[in-house]
Structure formats: C-alpha cells, structure tokens
Design a protein around this motif. Structure first.
Motif, PDB file in Angstrom:
ATOM      1  N   VAL A  45       0.952  -1.196   0.014  1.00 12.70           N
ATOM      2  CA  VAL A  45      -0.097  -0.072   0.020  1.00 12.70           C
ATOM      3  C   VAL A  45       0.810   1.112  -0.126  1.00 12.70           C
ATOM      4  N   PRO A  46       0.648   2.056  -1.120  1.00 13.54           N
ATOM      5  CA  PRO A  46       1.583   3.301  -1.008  1.00 13.54           C
ATOM      6  C   PRO A  46       1.236   4.207  -0.079  1.00 13.54           C
ATOM      7  N   GLN A  47       2.192   4.878   0.628  1.00  8.23           N
ATOM      8  CA  GLN A  47       2.063   5.462   1.892  1.00  8.23           C
ATOM      9  C   GLN A  47       1.810   4.825   3.060  1.00  8.23           C
ATOM     10  N   GLY A  48       1.973   3.526   3.075  1.00  7.75           N
ATOM     11  CA  GLY A  48       1.241   2.844   4.315  1.00  7.75           C
ATOM     12  C   GLY A  48      -0.202   2.505   4.286  1.00  7.75           C
ATOM     13  N   PRO A  49      -0.529   1.419   4.991  1.00  4.17           N
ATOM     14  CA  PRO A  49      -1.868   1.005   4.820  1.00  4.17           C
ATOM     15  C   PRO A  49      -2.686   1.891   6.081  1.00  4.17           C
ATOM     16  N   ILE A  50      -4.089   1.860   5.960  1.00  5.03           N
ATOM     17  CA  ILE A  50      -4.858   2.770   7.063  1.00  5.03           C
ATOM     18  C   ILE A  50      -5.302   1.525   7.911  1.00  5.03           C
ATOM     19  N   SER A  51      -5.030   2.073   9.262  1.00  4.83           N
ATOM     20  CA  SER A  51      -5.364   1.133  10.402  1.00  4.83           C
ATOM     21  C   SER A  51      -6.583   1.222  10.780  1.00  4.83           C
ATOM     22  N   TRP A  52      -7.535   2.187  10.323  1.00  3.28           N
ATOM     23  CA  TRP A  52      -8.861   2.575  10.651  1.00  3.28           C
ATOM     24  C   TRP A  52      -9.598   3.473   9.722  1.00  3.28           C
ATOM     25  N   ILE A  53     -10.759   3.178   9.872  1.00  2.00           N
ATOM     26  CA  ILE A  53     -11.574   4.096   8.957  1.00  2.00           C
ATOM     27  C   ILE A  53     -13.115   4.152   9.214  1.00  2.00           C
ATOM     28  N   GLY A  54     -13.583   5.336   9.466  1.00  2.00           N
ATOM     29  CA  GLY A  54     -15.070   5.448  10.063  1.00  2.00           C
ATOM     30  C   GLY A  54     -15.594   6.658   9.889  1.00  2.00           C
ATOM     31  N   PHE A  55     -16.889   6.970  10.234  1.00  2.00           N
ATOM     32  CA  PHE A  55     -17.626   8.023  10.259  1.00  2.00           C
ATOM     33  C   PHE A  55     -17.816   8.498  11.561  1.00  2.00           C
ATOM     34  N   TYR A  56     -18.042   9.859  11.948  1.00  2.00           N
ATOM     35  CA  TYR A  56     -18.562  10.369  13.118  1.00  2.00           C
ATOM     36  C   TYR A  56     -19.491  11.317  12.808  1.00  2.00           C
ATOM     37  N   THR A  57     -20.540  11.455  13.458  1.00  2.00           N
ATOM     38  CA  THR A  57     -21.846  12.424  13.220  1.00  2.00           C
ATOM     39  C   THR A  57     -21.992  12.973  14.564  1.00  2.00           C
ATOM     40  N   PRO A  58     -22.515  14.380  14.626  1.00  2.00           N
ATOM     41  CA  PRO A  58     -22.936  14.880  15.833  1.00  2.00           C
ATOM     42  C   PRO A  58     -24.204  14.188  16.834  1.00  2.00           C
ATOM     43  N   ALA A  59     -23.695  14.183  17.781  1.00  2.00           N
ATOM     44  CA  ALA A  59     -24.548  13.729  18.954  1.00  2.00           C
ATOM     45  C   ALA A  59     -25.873  14.755  19.233  1.00  2.00           C
ATOM     46  N   PRO A  60     -26.902  14.376  19.748  1.00  2.00           N
ATOM     47  CA  PRO A  60     -27.967  15.199  20.041  1.00  2.00           C
ATOM     48  C   PRO A  60     -27.515  16.065  21.032  1.00  2.00           C
ATOM     49  N   GLY A  61     -27.571  17.556  20.849  1.00  2.00           N
ATOM     50  CA  GLY A  61     -27.334  18.537  21.375  1.00  2.00           C
ATOM     51  C   GLY A  61     -25.906  19.341  21.047  1.00  2.00           C
ATOM     52  N   GLY A  62     -25.251  18.183  19.774  1.00  2.00           N
ATOM     53  CA  GLY A  62     -24.160  18.893  19.115  1.00  2.00           C
ATOM     54  C   GLY A  62     -22.628  19.213  19.978  1.00  2.00           C
ATOM     55  N   GLN A  63     -22.583  18.723  21.279  1.00  2.00           N
ATOM     56  CA  GLN A  63     -21.441  18.772  21.955  1.00  2.00           C
ATOM     57  C   GLN A  63     -20.382  17.748  21.828  1.00  2.00           C
ATOM     58  N   GLU A  64     -20.977  16.804  21.187  1.00  2.00           N
ATOM     59  CA  GLU A  64     -19.956  15.646  21.038  1.00  2.00           C
ATOM     60  C   GLU A  64     -20.268  14.972  19.521  1.00  2.00           C
ATOM     61  N   LEU A  65     -19.442  14.100  19.032  1.00  2.00           N
ATOM     62  CA  LEU A  65     -19.705  13.209  17.851  1.00  2.00           C
ATOM     63  C   LEU A  65     -19.658  11.722  18.458  1.00  2.00           C
ATOM     64  N   VAL A  66     -20.711  11.172  17.512  1.00  2.00           N
ATOM     65  CA  VAL A  66     -20.483   9.813  18.010  1.00  2.00           C
ATOM     66  C   VAL A  66     -20.400   8.820  16.562  1.00  2.00           C
ATOM     67  N   LEU A  67     -19.852   7.771  17.013  1.00  2.00           N
ATOM     68  CA  LEU A  67     -19.157   6.742  16.199  1.00  2.00           C
ATOM     69  C   LEU A  67     -20.340   6.319  15.130  1.00  2.00           C
ATOM     70  N   GLY A  68     -19.952   6.054  13.782  1.00  2.00           N
ATOM     71  CA  GLY A  68     -21.069   5.553  12.763  1.00  2.00           C
ATOM     72  C   GLY A  68     -20.339   4.401  12.153  1.00  2.00           C
TER      73      GLY A  68
END
Length: 170
Positions: A45-68
């Motif tokens: 893998v050029p530049q080295g492999p990725i170790s993790w990939i994922g999405f984060y979206t805002p939690a209700p209230g918008g003060q944190e992000l939650v894992l998707g």
C-alpha cells in the motif's frame, strides 16, 4: 500515491436508493479493501496502509460526535469536539495530521499505535456539515493534501458530500 479512482467508480455504482448509513458502510468497506491494514498487503500500500476508517456524526445537543459505520475495529464514542474530528467538523475544513503527537492534549487516542490521521468533513446540499470521515494510520506522514482532496471526490461519488460544497484543507 494511492489510486482513488477505483474507489470513486465503486461509489458511483451504488444503487441510488441506498440510504446514508448504507453508503457510509460501503465507503468504509471499499477503502478498507483497497488500503486497509492486512498483513499480506501491508508492504504494497503506497504511503502505508490505513489502520482504521469510520464516520463520526454529531450527537443530540451537538457537543460531541458519535461513531457511525466503520472498519475494522471499534473506536472511541462519543468523542469531544476538541480532537481532530471535532476540529474538522467545526471548522468545516479537512485536516491532515502528519504526526498525531503534535496535537498534544487535543488528540483523542483510540488506538495508541496510530501516528497520522486524515479527517474530511461531509456536507449536505444546503452546505451544513453532517459529519466527518476519519482515516488513521500507524505510520507518520501517511496522508497528504492530495489524499484529502481525493477523499473529498470519493465522498461526492458516494453521495455523501454535496458536489457544490468544497472543504478547504488544513
């Protein structure tokens, strides 16, 4: 350099009726299959492999992000807005972190082996940011501004970011 064209092509082939969660998971799967940390692929893998990939979206209230949707292991959730994901979300700018140790207390270490990170915000058609795509690597300097722009194009191809909204890169 990583070749993102096949990933964009795979995303354009997704069924139009697929919902956002399905598109997020499909994107994470395609990235993982192409660049993920798999021992037999590690050196190729050029530049080295990725170790993790994922999405984060805002939690209700918008003060944190939650894992998707993500690959290939769980991660921290919820996370504060002080980390790289929160910074990209709030600034609406992609963030290339060559060395996570430079982030100091602002770094949220879900995997202490990670050394670099790329975070790209995702936009609705009205220009609002609905979340971020987070990509990590165990190697320093695994991501460049070129990667950030290419990932933006893959997100657009997947229907996960509006084509008329661009994020700057920090």
């Amino acid at each position: 350099m990583r070749d993102y064209a096949p990933l964009a092509a795979a995303m354009r082939a997704l069924p139009p009726e697929m919902d956002r969660d399905g598109r997020m998971q499909a994107l994470a799967d395609v990235f993982w299959e192409a660049f993920g940390l798999v021992p037999e692929r590690e050196a190729s893998v050029p530049q080295g492999p990725i170790s993790w990939i994922g999405f984060y979206t805002p939690a209700p209230g918008g003060q944190e992000l939650v894992l998707g949707p993500r690959r290939d292991k769980p991660a921290c959730s919820p996370i504060g807005l002080h980390g790289a994901c929160g910074r990209a979300y709030l600034s609406r700018k992609a963030l290339v972190v060559e060395d996570v140790s430079r982030l100091g207390e602002g770094y949220i270490a879900c995997d202490p082996r990670d050394r670099s990170e790329l975070v790209v915000p995702c936009f609705d058609r009205d220009g609002s940011c609905w979340g971020v795509l987070d990509i990590d690597s165990h190697e320093s300097k695994a991501f460049t501004k070129r990667d950030a722009f290419a990932v933006m194009l893959v997100l657009r191809a997947a229907g996960l970011s509006a084509s008329d909204t661009d994020a700057a890169v920090v």
